[in-house]
Design a protein around this motif. Structure first.
Motif, PDB file in Angstrom:
ATOM      1  N   LEU A 121       0.843  -1.195   0.000  1.00  0.00           N
ATOM      2  CA  LEU A 121       0.000   0.000   0.000  1.00  0.00           C
ATOM      3  C   LEU A 121       0.877   1.244   0.000  1.00  0.00           C
ATOM      4  CD1 LEU A 121      -2.585  -1.092   2.741  1.00  0.00           C
ATOM      5  CD2 LEU A 121      -2.817  -1.284   0.247  1.00  0.00           C
ATOM      6  N   PRO A 122       0.490   2.286  -0.731  1.00  0.00           N
ATOM      7  CA  PRO A 122       1.269   3.525  -0.709  1.00  0.00           C
ATOM      8  C   PRO A 122       1.297   4.125   0.701  1.00  0.00           C
ATOM      9  CG  PRO A 122      -0.347   3.546  -2.503  1.00  0.00           C
ATOM     10  CD  PRO A 122      -0.679   2.373  -1.634  1.00  0.00           C
ATOM     11  N   VAL A 123       2.375   4.839   0.978  1.00  0.00           N
ATOM     12  CA  VAL A 123       2.567   5.428   2.308  1.00  0.00           C
ATOM     13  C   VAL A 123       2.870   6.913   2.165  1.00  0.00           C
ATOM     14  CG1 VAL A 123       3.917   5.338   4.434  1.00  0.00           C
ATOM     15  CG2 VAL A 123       3.638   3.260   3.058  1.00  0.00           C
ATOM     16  N   ILE A 124       2.080   7.746   2.821  1.00  0.00           N
ATOM     17  CA  ILE A 124       2.408   9.168   2.846  1.00  0.00           C
ATOM     18  C   ILE A 124       2.659   9.594   4.289  1.00  0.00           C
ATOM     19  CG2 ILE A 124       1.071   9.579   0.744  1.00  0.00           C
ATOM     20  CD1 ILE A 124      -0.964  11.125   2.481  1.00  0.00           C
ATOM     21  N   VAL A 125       3.197  10.802   4.442  1.00  0.00           N
ATOM     22  CA  VAL A 125       3.550  11.297   5.774  1.00  0.00           C
ATOM     23  C   VAL A 125       2.854  12.644   6.008  1.00  0.00           C
ATOM     24  CG1 VAL A 125       5.460  12.216   7.165  1.00  0.00           C
ATOM     25  CG2 VAL A 125       5.755  10.074   5.884  1.00  0.00           C
ATOM     26  N   ASP A 126       2.334  12.820   7.207  1.00  0.00           N
ATOM     27  CA  ASP A 126       1.769  14.106   7.643  1.00  0.00           C
ATOM     28  C   ASP A 126       2.768  14.724   8.623  1.00  0.00           C
ATOM     29  OD1 ASP A 126       0.540  16.081   9.152  1.00  0.00           O
ATOM     30  OD2 ASP A 126      -1.235  14.898   9.640  1.00  0.00           O
ATOM     31  N   PRO A 127       3.565  15.694   8.146  1.00  0.00           N
ATOM     32  CA  PRO A 127       4.555  16.281   9.048  1.00  0.00           C
ATOM     33  C   PRO A 127       3.926  17.284  10.022  1.00  0.00           C
ATOM     34  CG  PRO A 127       4.674  17.356   6.907  1.00  0.00           C
ATOM     35  CD  PRO A 127       3.623  16.288   6.796  1.00  0.00           C
ATOM     36  N   SER A 128       2.730  17.764   9.707  1.00  0.00           N
ATOM     37  CA  SER A 128       2.136  18.876  10.455  1.00  0.00           C
ATOM     38  C   SER A 128       1.727  18.495  11.880  1.00  0.00           C
ATOM     39  CB  SER A 128       0.912  19.415   9.711  1.00  0.00           C
ATOM     40  OG  SER A 128       1.253  19.748   8.386  1.00  0.00           O
TER      41      SER A 128
END
Ligand code: PEP
Ligand code: MN
Length: 350
Positions: A262-269
């Motif tokens: 599965l694709p993985v994104i990051v929420d830095p906020s």
């Protein structure tokens, strides 16, 4: 859990042969797809009873029971998810940006216009907010969905918004292009099952105290419902550290890349807590190999009704987009083309 992957050419008779062979080699035998079978038990025993069967491509032991989410040999490392015409998990790094919450028409449309102008690929904003305090701004609800639809109409960018209640899933799904399940709801199994009935992208954020395997099991609920469009989002976990809001677990991106397709994104906020930390963490996410980021931004951060301290002014977005190019390239990818552009943006301009 043991997973048996069958070759694409496997006939139903050959699959039946496999099922008969393994039925006493373990327990809880399940056929997930025509080519994916799982059971609990000992891998060596399963391998032994399947010995010599040409229709078997692979027998793998998983750390936990997520056969559909697992990365399996012979399959693509990442299965891209398309949010309208925006791909997450493809060759380009994807940027989703927008305010924490929809506050009013002027705020939503101004911020959306700036997001689009920066070259970001999709808009985020919450109409329904899961707030820690019952007295905090809870979002505009239905009215917020209407403003989101208007933002999409004006910018042409796809929308991501959170759903916090099973009763709202259908209404939210009709309005937006990707449904977000927030950190606090990662183990809300009724909501996960409802998301599994959808046939549209789901953004599943990591629970504040969830292990990678617990998170993948949560994703498995959605996948098991037949919805294969799941993107994971690392947003920071709760640790002993109190110097910042949450501990952004970038090593988890690497572990996920080993364990799941599965694709993985990051929420830095949400991990950063303050805006000055957002850009460096976003660059780190790109450099570690995430497929994208989701970042909070506001045209007037001082006036934001929710998560004001971590909101990046929209005037900072162009710099973020520019600096993401070499960061993503260090992980071997370009920045996804901006809407309306034809090629990936890379350092060399190719
Ligand atoms: C959000 O994205 O605004 C949000 C509430 O995030 P999380 O669920 O990660 O706290
Ligand atoms: Mn927020």
């Amino acid at each position: 859990m043991i997973v048996i992957v069958l070759h694409d050419t496997c006939t139903s008779a050959q699959r039946q042969q496999v099922l008969s062979a393994v039925q006493f080699a373990g327990s809880g035998l399940r056929v997930h797809t025509p080519h994916l079978v799982s059971l609990a038990g000992d891998r060596d025993r399963v391998v032994a009873v399947l010995d010599g069967m040409p229709q078997v491509r692979e027998v793998t032991s998983l750390p936990a029971g997520y056969p559909r989410a697992a990365r399996l040999a012979g399959r693509a490392a990442t299965t891209p998810v398309w949010v309208s015409d925006v791909e997450i998990g493809g060759p380009g790094f994807t940027v989703i940006a927008g305010p924490c919450s929809v506050e009013n028409r002027h705020q939503m449309l101004t911020t959306a216009r700036e997001v689009r102008a920066s070259g970001a690929h999709a808009i985020r904003a919450g109409a329904f907010k899961p707030r820690t305090s019952p007295y905090a701004f809870q979002g505009l609800g239905e009215a917020g969905l209407g403003l989101l639809a208007e933002a999409r109409e004006r910018t042409g960018l796809p929308l991501v918004t959170e759903v916090v209640d099973v009763r709202d899933v259908e209404r939210v799904a009709q309005t937006v292009d990707m449904v977000q399940i927030g950190a606090r709801n990662m183990q809300n199994y009724a909501l996960l099952q409802e998301a599994g009935r959808l046939r549209m992208p789901v953004l599943l954020k990591r629970g504040l105290a969830a292990t990678v395997d617990e998170w993948l099991l949560a994703a498995e609920y959605v996948l098991d419902g037949g919805n294969e469009q799941v993107v994971l989002c690392e947003r920071g976990i709760r640790t002993f550290e109190s110097g910042y809001r949450f501990t952004l677990d970038l090593a988890a991106v690497l572990v996920l890349k080993e364990r799941t397709h599965l694709p993985v994104i990051v929420d830095p906020s949400h991990a950063a807590g303050t805006r000055g930390r957002v850009l460096p963490l976003a660059l780190a996410a790109a450099a570690v190999g995430a497929d994208g980021i989701i970042v909070e931004t506001h045209h007037d951060p001082a006036a934001a009704l929710c998560d004001a301290a971590q909101a990046l002014p929209t005037s900072d977005l162009p710099e973020l987009m520019r600096r993401l190019v070499p960061a993503a390239q260090s992980a071997g990818r370009g920045l996804r083309r901006a809407p309306g552009e034809r090629t990936l943006t890379s350092v060399s301009g190719g």
